[in-house]
Design a protein around this motif. Structure first.
Motif, PDB file in Angstrom:
ATOM      1  N   ILE A 187      17.029  57.080 -25.484  1.00  0.00           N
ATOM      2  CA  ILE A 187      18.001  57.235 -24.395  1.00  0.00           C
ATOM      3  C   ILE A 187      19.376  57.330 -25.049  1.00  0.00           C
ATOM      4  N   LEU A 188      19.925  58.535 -25.005  1.00  0.00           N
ATOM      5  CA  LEU A 188      21.177  58.821 -25.693  1.00  0.00           C
ATOM      6  C   LEU A 188      22.320  58.806 -24.684  1.00  0.00           C
ATOM      7  N   SER A 189      23.546  58.790 -25.208  1.00  0.00           N
ATOM      8  CA  SER A 189      24.707  58.879 -24.324  1.00  0.00           C
ATOM      9  C   SER A 189      25.002  60.349 -24.023  1.00  0.00           C
ATOM     10  N   HIS A 190      25.624  60.591 -22.875  1.00  0.00           N
ATOM     11  CA  HIS A 190      26.058  61.956 -22.515  1.00  0.00           C
ATOM     12  C   HIS A 190      26.987  62.547 -23.570  1.00  0.00           C
ATOM     13  N   HIS A 261      20.702  49.713 -22.171  1.00  0.00           N
ATOM     14  CA  HIS A 261      19.520  49.762 -23.037  1.00  0.00           C
ATOM     15  C   HIS A 261      18.744  48.438 -23.024  1.00  0.00           C
ATOM     16  N   GLY A 262      19.479  47.322 -23.065  1.00  0.00           N
ATOM     17  CA  GLY A 262      18.808  46.022 -23.012  1.00  0.00           C
ATOM     18  C   GLY A 262      18.063  45.858 -21.690  1.00  0.00           C
ATOM     19  N   ALA A 263      18.719  46.243 -20.602  1.00  0.00           N
ATOM     20  CA  ALA A 263      18.127  46.072 -19.273  1.00  0.00           C
ATOM     21  C   ALA A 263      16.939  47.028 -19.085  1.00  0.00           C
ATOM     22  N   PHE A 280      16.982  49.827 -12.596  1.00  0.00           N
ATOM     23  CA  PHE A 280      17.380  48.454 -12.946  1.00  0.00           C
ATOM     24  C   PHE A 280      18.506  48.479 -13.974  1.00  0.00           C
ATOM     25  N   ALA A 281      18.374  49.354 -14.966  1.00  0.00           N
ATOM     26  CA  ALA A 281      19.368  49.426 -16.039  1.00  0.00           C
ATOM     27  C   ALA A 281      20.716  49.913 -15.500  1.00  0.00           C
ATOM     28  N   ASN A 282      20.689  50.891 -14.593  1.00  0.00           N
ATOM     29  CA  ASN A 282      21.938  51.346 -13.956  1.00  0.00           C
ATOM     30  C   ASN A 282      22.621  50.179 -13.243  1.00  0.00           C
TER      31      ASN A 282
END
Ligand SMILES: Nc1ncnc2c1ncn2[C@@H]1O[C@H](COP(=O)(O)OP(=O)(O)OP(=O)(O)O)[C@@H](O)[C@H]1O
Ligand SMILES: [Mg+2]
Length: 311
Positions: A187-190, A261-263, A280-282
């Protein structure tokens, strides 16, 4: 806090560890003026360490490996992890290495980061072996592509013993392709596709290419975080989904991606689908944005789920 884990290692993180100094301002500065800060905050930072803090706050056991300097900043960084119950015996204190430090200007919920760091982190895999890091025992390895040689070897060990590898990365960098070839959840950043392809890129096409680089024997989850807009996720067994962000009055977005990322990993480990985990992570990352620094307090798991389902 209720700890839900059983004894034994769960998550190993390897990456850059930072001291963040955040200055809260009413307006963004212009040169040659004097401004009064509304607040000054010092906290541990770095994508992997802050994700591990999120995981321990959600009840997991986490260990961190990295390198810091021998001065006060290095001790501050490691103390900030010890205080959260993270195992730091895999951290190397290096003489002559300046601990990475970021000065962060925060205004209107946005953050502008000035990184002061030596680009190459002086750490070798042999040093972690000498510290007897039990790579084969971890269920997950979280990496940031900042220590490619070390992370590639660690990923081989963790995957070889049946564990999974998670990557958080903000920009294309040397070694990242080799790490992707060992990554189960990328999961990368934009900021990553923007650096590579410019502002207008095909989101689904980018994630399809990304997922194709991940090993076939893993879940092959590819995602992008999109700031206040939430995230997009593609898993081979489900279609492409955009998961909208949660509306909050953001004070500071520093570390939102790290908390995400942790969530995400917490929910995924609990059996959530990639889409549910992203929701959940959002929610967790949006709640983080209500406080200063990446280490601002996080509500318990149940409250985050309620918030996630409320919008
Ligand atoms: N202003 C905001 N309001 C609500 N949620 C936000 C906001 N900014 C970020 N988020 C949440 O945090 C997640 C990560 O944010 P972002 O994409 O900016 O991470 P990033 O680029 O990796 O930055 P960093 O690692 O510095 O936090 C987003 O997917 C979203 O869920
Ligand atoms: Mg990030």
């Amino acid at each position: 806090m209720v700890r839900t884990h059983k004894e034994g290692p769960e998550i190993l993180g390897i990456g850059v560890a930072v001291r963040d100094i955040a200055v809260l301002l009413d307006e963004f500065p212009v040169p040659d003026e004097k401004f009064r800060a509304k607040g000054l905050f010092e906290a541990g930072g770095g994508p992997v360490p802050t994700a591990l803090v999120t995981l321990t706050r959600l009840g997991h056991r986490a260990s961190f490996c990295g390198v810091v300097g021998m001065g006060a900043a290095g001790h501050f960084i490691v103390d900030s992890l010890d205080q959260e119950g993270i195992d730091t015996h895999g951290v190397v204190f290096r003489a002559g290495f300046p601990s990475p430090t970021s000065v962060i200007l925060v205004e209107g919920g946005r953050r502008t980061i000035f990184e002061w760091r030596q680009y190459d982190l002086p750490l070798s895999f042999d040093e972690l072996e000498a510290k007897q890091v039990p790579f084969e025992d971890f269920r997950f390895l979280l990496v940031d592509a900042r220590l490619p040689e070390v992370q590639i070897e660690a990923a081989r060990r963790v995957r070889g013993a049946g564990g999974k590898v998670v990557l958080d990365c903000g920009h294309p960098r040397a070694g990242v392709e080799d790490i992707l070839a060992l990554t189960d959840v990328a999961i990368l950043s934009h900021t990553y596709p923007r650096t590579l392809l410019g502002d207008s890129y095909d989101l689904e096409g980018f994630l399809t290419d990304l997922a194709a680089r991940l090993p076939e024997d893993g879940p092959r989850i590819a995602g992008l975080t999109l700031g206040a807009d939430g995230c997009a996720i593609l898993a081979p067994d489900s279609s492409f989904v955009r998961v909208p962000g949660h509306k909050v009055t953001a004070v500071d977005s520093t570390g939102a991606g790290d908390v995400f990322h942790g969530a995400f990993l917490h929910a995924f480990m609990g059996g959530s689908s990639p889409e549910e985990a992203a929701r959940f992570a959002n929610a967790a990352a949006a709640l983080k944005c209500k406080g200063m620094t990446g280490r601002s307090p996080l509500p318990p798991d149940g409250e985050i789920w309620r918030f996630a389902r409320s919008q």
